[in-house]
Design a protein around this motif. Sequence first.
Motif: not given
Length: 467
Positions: A154-155, A104-105, A145-147, A432-434
């Motif tokens: 990040a966004a 994600f980052l 919690p982290l992701v 998925d981050p995309r």
Amino acid sequence: MFFNIINSGLRIGASTATITDPRTRKPLYEVPVASTQDLDDAVKSARLAFSSWKHVPIDQRQKVLLELADKLDEHRCKIHQVLAKETGKSDLLANIEIDHTLKFLRFNASQELPDEIQHEDAMLKIVSTYRPIGVVGAICPWNFPLVLAAAKIAAALVTGNCIIVKPSPFTPCATLKFAELAISVLPPGVLQALNGDNDLGRLITIHPGIDKVTFTGSTATGRLVAANAAKTLKRVTLELGGNDASIVCPDVDVKIVAQKIAAGVFFHSGQMCVATKRVYVHRDIFTEFRDAFVEAVRNIEIDVSGKLPTTFSPMQNELQYNIVKSLIDDSRKNGYTLLRGDPSDEERLGFFIHPVVVDQPPEDSKVIQVEQFGPIIPLSTWSSEVDVIDRVNRVDTGLGSCVWAKDIGIAQRVARQLEVGTVWINSAEIPDPRGYFSGWKQSGIGGEWGKEGLRSYCHIQTIQLYK
């Protein structure tokens, strides 16, 4: 030790909270609880930081996200230990979450929202520009919690916002440590983290110095967030609960699909917002599927140590443990057939519940109508495509669903009729981050992730230029 992170400083609180180890039910960590003054100080710092951070060129903000990812990777062992302990995840699951956090980052570090020309002729040019909203309050859940915190961070940062993160009081530790790592990378006030209970979350939603709230959690709490945010007309993004279904068509390879669905259903013991919580199998293959599914579940092993490479976990907290136990008790009381289930669960160490499969309960049963968020799954049959689509859509939430079929044309036809934000075809739910991630109906408002998700962290300003 753990600290609240305010203006790049490590701050202890006047009071602390005790985090419980889900594997043993014993005290694990002491974590400071942020006060109203801590929140005010964080907002003041964020507003000051925003005045300059919003002007930092996009390539520099992207570079910062890459540095954050590298910093997390460098200190992976430290974060991993804390994350695994507080969530109850195995070493394997904790590593998977850190891997996804890095994705994600790094994905967001590759993104930007350039100006878009919407119209142009000899007389007029209309351009959409994307401007940061300001100070974001992020209220995060306990299951990943982290992701889920890092996705919001990040966004927000790449679009020029500053962000104050409130992790769940059940699992604040890895997020606080990540924010502590970020001190060496980010200017003061750009990223801050405060541990607190539900009242701190309430204060974030009504604070006049916070411009947007992004919340991931239950539908019930989401309604309160929306109502509070409306008092100051904050921008709101809500990712709420779901009662996701898997539809299994008759042309599948039954044994392979049964194993894949079982793995997805019981990943982190079902403590995943988009995990399948209802399985609808075509009647022509139901018996074969049920036998293969139960066999796959039978091979799931409870590992108290967390060292075995398993994706099965204890319930993270006693509240959720009791909710799942009540659904099992309700199924027994109503005489439903439980194909798996261990009556000695109460004697186990920690919040472990052995996987339970409920064979063909009625459609109005609690185990079908209620989001379980735990290791209990109902199996149902279907014969009519129209009927199964109606049954899947009949609930008041719409986060995600899966469709399993060799015939991709049929799979896509079914998928496009489901009232959900995301459909996975021939796969368990893998965010998925995309890909833009949003909930329909009572599963949320707006969405996040992907390029489309970045827009939720921006004002869209229209410039009309007359030539």
